[in-house]
Every structure is written in C-alpha cells, then in structure tokens.
Design an enzyme around this catalytic site. Structure first.
Site, PDB file in Angstrom:
ATOM      1  N   ASP A 176      -9.034   9.063   1.505  1.00  0.00           N
ATOM      2  CA  ASP A 176      -8.519   8.066   0.568  1.00  0.00           C
ATOM      3  C   ASP A 176      -9.423   6.832   0.552  1.00  0.00           C
ATOM      4  OD1 ASP A 176      -6.796   7.160  -1.383  1.00  0.00           O
ATOM      5  OD2 ASP A 176      -5.361   6.294   0.029  1.00  0.00           O
TER       6      ASP A 176
ATOM      7  N   VAL B 224       4.658  -2.287   3.082  1.00  0.00           N
ATOM      8  CA  VAL B 224       4.330  -3.692   2.860  1.00  0.00           C
ATOM      9  C   VAL B 224       3.565  -4.234   4.065  1.00  0.00           C
ATOM     10  CG1 VAL B 224       5.296  -5.973   2.366  1.00  0.00           C
ATOM     11  CG2 VAL B 224       6.390  -3.932   1.439  1.00  0.00           C
ATOM     12  N   VAL B 225       2.646  -5.184   3.817  1.00  0.00           N
ATOM     13  CA  VAL B 225       1.829  -5.765   4.877  1.00  0.00           C
ATOM     14  C   VAL B 225       2.117  -7.256   4.971  1.00  0.00           C
ATOM     15  CG1 VAL B 225      -0.499  -6.065   5.785  1.00  0.00           C
ATOM     16  CG2 VAL B 225       0.037  -4.059   4.381  1.00  0.00           C
TER      17      VAL B 225
ATOM     18  N   GLY C 129       0.828  -1.208   0.000  1.00  0.00           N
ATOM     19  CA  GLY C 129       0.000   0.000   0.000  1.00  0.00           C
ATOM     20  C   GLY C 129       0.848   1.238   0.000  1.00  0.00           C
ATOM     21  N   GLY C 130       0.191   2.396   0.114  1.00  0.00           N
ATOM     22  CA  GLY C 130       0.927   3.657   0.109  1.00  0.00           C
ATOM     23  C   GLY C 130       1.789   3.845   1.333  1.00  0.00           C
TER      24      GLY C 130
END
Length: 526
Positions: free
Chosen positions: A173, A60-61, A56-57
């Site tokens: 967002d 990392v997940v 994502g912005g």
C-alpha cells in the site's frame, strides 16, 4: 482509503514462494512495548478533536506527549476503527513488523496498547505529516522532493532486500499519504497493516492473494490477476514519483468519489515528450534538466505493465541519488557563479549558445565552449568554479614550432613540438574567479609513440633565477596529459605569466614529439 477485492476468480498458478506473516505467535515477546490506556487518554485529552491529526484505513490518528524512559516526547496514536475493515491481524502485523525492522526511513513503533476492544499503536511523531499534503506546496523545493524520494526508496529497498536473516517485506500500500515527514523533511514509510513477508535469500518472492491497495497506486498486474511480487511495490512507488513531479495526487476526486485516474495520462505525456504539460508549475524554473531527465525516466520505468521491465528498488535508489546529485551540483553552481556574469561570458562564445533557462546555461558551461577569437576555452567544474584554457597558438611565443590540427583538441589548431624545442609562453587570463586557489598546467599529448607520462623539460617564470623540473604528468579523462606548473590564489579575473621552457639536454631521437594544446587554469582540488 484502501479497497479489497474479495471475490476474485480462482487461478491455479505455480507459486514459487507462499508465505504468511508471523502473527501473534509470541505475543509475550512484545510485552515491553505495552502501555496503559489511561496514559493514552491523558496524552490525547480523552481523544479530543484538538489532538486529531489524521485519518487512515486503520483508524483515526491523534498526537500527544508521553512520559517514557526515553524522556517526555511527542508521539502519534493510531486508534483501530474496525468499521474500516482492519482488525487484530493488521494490528499485530504492524507490531511484529516495526519491532523487527529498523531503518532511518521507516516510522519507528514506540509502544502499543491492548485493553478490552481498544487497539492503539504508538509511533514516533512525524511533525510535518504525510507527503500528500505537500505535493502542491511551492515552498517544498525540487531538491527537498528528491531527498524525500531517495529516503522512501531506501526504506523500500531495505524491506525488499533485507540484511542478514530478516525476511523480505512487500508493503502492498505504497502511496504518498503513507510516507511521513519529520521536522527535517526525512521520509518515513509507514502503515504496514497490509504488508506480506517472505524468504529473504531468494531473488524473487511471489504470492497469489486477494487484492488490496489504493486505486491509482495499485499495480495493474496485481489488480488483474492477484499475482503479488515486490515489483507491485515498485509500480506504486512510481506513481508516487509522478505525484511528486506533477504536484498532485494520482486521481481526480469529486463528490466523495474518484472521477479519473491520472496515471495513464502521465505515462502518455512522458512517451510523447510532453512533460512540460504536467510538471508542477512551481518547480519548473528550479529543476536542473539532467536531474529531471533521470527522475522522470526511472519513474516511467516503474510504471511498465510487465513487471520484469520494472527496475528493482536498488536500481531506483541509485537513479534517484544520481538525480539528486545533479540537482545539488546545479544549485551549488548557482551559489558560486553570478548568473549575469555567465550570460556575459556566454555572449562571447564563438558559436552562439542556445539556452532557455539557467539550468541549460549551466549545462553548456559544464560541457565548455570557445570564446573570443576561438583560442580560449571556458568551462566550469561541478562546484561551479571557472576553468580557463588558452590555446598554445595564442600563448606560445618566440618559437619555431609547427602548427598542427587534431580533432582531439578543443581548438582548431595547436602546436607540434619536439623534445629539443625551446619556447616561451606569454599567457593571460580573462575570467578567473577571485579567492580561488588555481593550478596552472601544461596540457599536451605525445605524438605517435606513447612515451607515458614522462616529459624531460625545465621551466621558469621571468622573475625566477632557477629552473624548475616537472617531468611527470597525469592522464585526464579526455586522454590528454596535464603537467602542473604552479599553484596560486586568484585575486582578480586577469593574470599574466611569462614562462620559459627549455630542454634539460638534447634527446637524440627526433621522434620524441608531442602536441602542445595549451595552458589551463584549474581550481585546486583540496
């Protein structure tokens, strides 16, 4: 992927409320949420690619199990990558936001880690990932999609109009990739790194700021002027609603670049009544027409360029809940009624019925129609249970009652009675469902003077010795009065009843008259 327009033209605007997020003013307030980096390294196997679940912005997940006081649970670790443009401000904003704002449709923050240059947020694990992964999944039903949208809308409504003393939150967002789903398909709005907060006790909150967001989802008014309001989130959510309906993201993507934003095309299709061209093919057959109409109408209203024409999130929640209710009624009908039986009954309609889908046929049954010789009316309730009404002209026998035509009735002709009239009824059903508890009702309306719900009349079945009294009725939504005569459980489609109605005493006034529409068999409300 987000974007930021940092070199905007300077505008001098009258700003009603200007505000800044509460960042790092009381870091010690969050000490109870801290965990050590070593625990995260152990849970993610040193950030192994095998534990990677998304990007994502922010960064990392990863996923992994942590031993917490709540037990050993699966969580998601979002690791800050400063090269993507976010940093300490966004990190602390997530912590302050999600530690204060608790809602079943907001992703819960479990813990966080801050050691050296590492900034890691720990969330409750949403096992199904983000909504964008399922847009074109035919296994996700229209009903499931509606529930997801309702949940996300409730979360945004909570943020826009919070309870008690909490501040209003503008997400900035909203997109399908920021709506997570747990194992029960419950929507969880996430990613508050770009959000703004402001006063909660005001009808509007405005802010002039640098533009952030994601192409395709970003409010054009905000994009052009930098003028931010809660209606900016409404626009973005409207785009998500269209994505859910169309089964695709709001942009075309090729060679690492966005080649086309689809939102203008979607709006045109709605305006030109060409929704069939863009609705996801896997959903069309299961959509109830009224549900789709309600859903698409509110989605389109969200995309109005003028912010004052957009609905509030509270209004959106209401409309989406209504669309879901209509869909659930439709699906419930399908469980109660055999579609082939409905087609058989529809073929008996006096006026030919026009329908192209199962949902349209259900809609016709909900409205009701005449069958056979035009003296029987068939309809269904919202639970899919058949209602059968037989005209007084068909079932009343041995009488001296006068024929009467009224535009209010379902039938072309009914009977006009005086209170001194005795009559017998021989009523036969043809369409009742088995194993349903029914009430048999006399449907009538006073002629001329309104005498309320009182009707002095006695009646008995052929095999009964004593007369019954049922002198009071209730007013239906259509204005007719309905007086319950009997209750019984249907064991087949066809039933026959012979009933004698007599006056208990002679009424002196000849003006005490009523219009007898017929006998109606309604499912018993339990």
């Amino acid at each position: 992927m987000g974007f930021s327009l940092l070199s905007q033209p300077i505008y001098f605007l009258l700003v009603q409320y200007s505000f800044n997020p509460p960042i790092m003013s009381h870091i010690e307030d969050f000490d109870h949420l801290k965990i050590q980096l070593k625990d995260i390294i152990s849970a993610t196997e040193n950030f192994s690619p095998n534990k990677l679940i998304g990007h994502g912005g922010f960064g990392v997940v990863y996923k992994g199990e942590l031993s917490l006081p709540e037990g050993r649970i699966m969580v998601a670790f979002k690791r800050l990558d400063r090269r993507l443009g976010q940093g300490n401000i966004e990190f602390w904003k997530e912590i302050t936001m999600l530690s204060k704002y608790r809602h079943e449709n907001l992703v819960p923050l479990m813990r966080f880690c801050i050691e050296g240059d590492e900034r890691i947020l720990v969330y409750e694990y949403a096992s199904r990932g983000s909504l964008d992964r399922y847009l074109n999944d035919t296994s996700v039903t229209w009903s499931q999609r509606l529930k997801i949208c309702v949940g996300a809308a409730r979360a945004l409504n909570f943020l826009h109009d919070p309870v008690e003393t909490q501040q209003r939150v503008l997400h900035r967002d909203i997109k399908s990739s920021n709506i997570l789903l747990d194992d029960k398909w419950t929507a969880k709005v996430s990613d508050f790194g770009l959000s703004k907060v402001g006063p909660a006790n005001q009808p509007q909150t405005y802010l002039f700021s640098n533009v952030v967001g994601t192409p395709g989802y970003c409010d054009p008014l905000y994009f052009e002027t930098g003028f931010l309001s809660k209606e900016s989130d409404v626009y973005s959510f409207g785009v998500v609603l269209f994505e859910v309906m169309c089964g695709k993201l709001c942009y075309e993507y090729a060679n690492g670049k966005i080649t086309e934003i689809l939102v203008p095309k979607w709006k045109r299709c709605y305006e030109e009544k060409r929704l069939d061209e863009i609705i996801f093919h896997g959903l069309k057959e299961e959509m109830e027409t009224s549900s789709l109409d309600s859903f698409s109408a509110v989605a389109y209203q969200c995309l109005q360029k003028a912010s004052e024409k957009r609905p509030t999130m509270a209004e959106i929640v209401k409309e989406l809940e209504f669309a879901l209710e209509q869909q659930e009624v439709f699906e419930d009908l399908g469980k109660k009624l055999d579609f082939e039986e409905m087609i058989r009954i529809a073929h008996l309609a006096v006026a030919p019925l026009s329908y192209r889908s199962q949902s349209q046929l259900y809609t016709l049954f909900l409205k009701g129609f005449l069958v056979g010789d035009g003296k029987t009316w068939i309809s269904i309730n919202k639970h899919g249970e058949l209602i059968e009404m037989i005209s007084s002209k068909k079932c009343v026998c041995e009488h001296g009652l006068q024929p009467y035509a009224t535009k209010d009735s379902r039938f072309f002709n009914v009977l006009l009675c005086t209170i001194n009239s005795n009559f017998k009824v021989n009523v036969s059903t043809q369409f009742l469902l088995p194993d349903i508890a029914y009430t048999m009702n006399l449907v009538f309306k006073h002629f001329g003077t309104d005498h309320g719900t009182y009707v002095p009349i006695k009646y008995r079945l052929d095999d009964e010795r004593d007369y019954r009294n049922s002198c009071h009725a209730h007013v239906r939504k259509d204005g007719w009065l309905m007086m319950e005569l009997y209750q019984f459980t249907s064991n087949c489609k066809e039933h026959n009843f012979r009933i004698e109605f007599v006056r208990p005493f002679r009424i002196a006034s000849s003006f005490f008259m009523y219009i007898l529409e017929g006998i109606e068999f309604c499912p018993l409300k339990l």
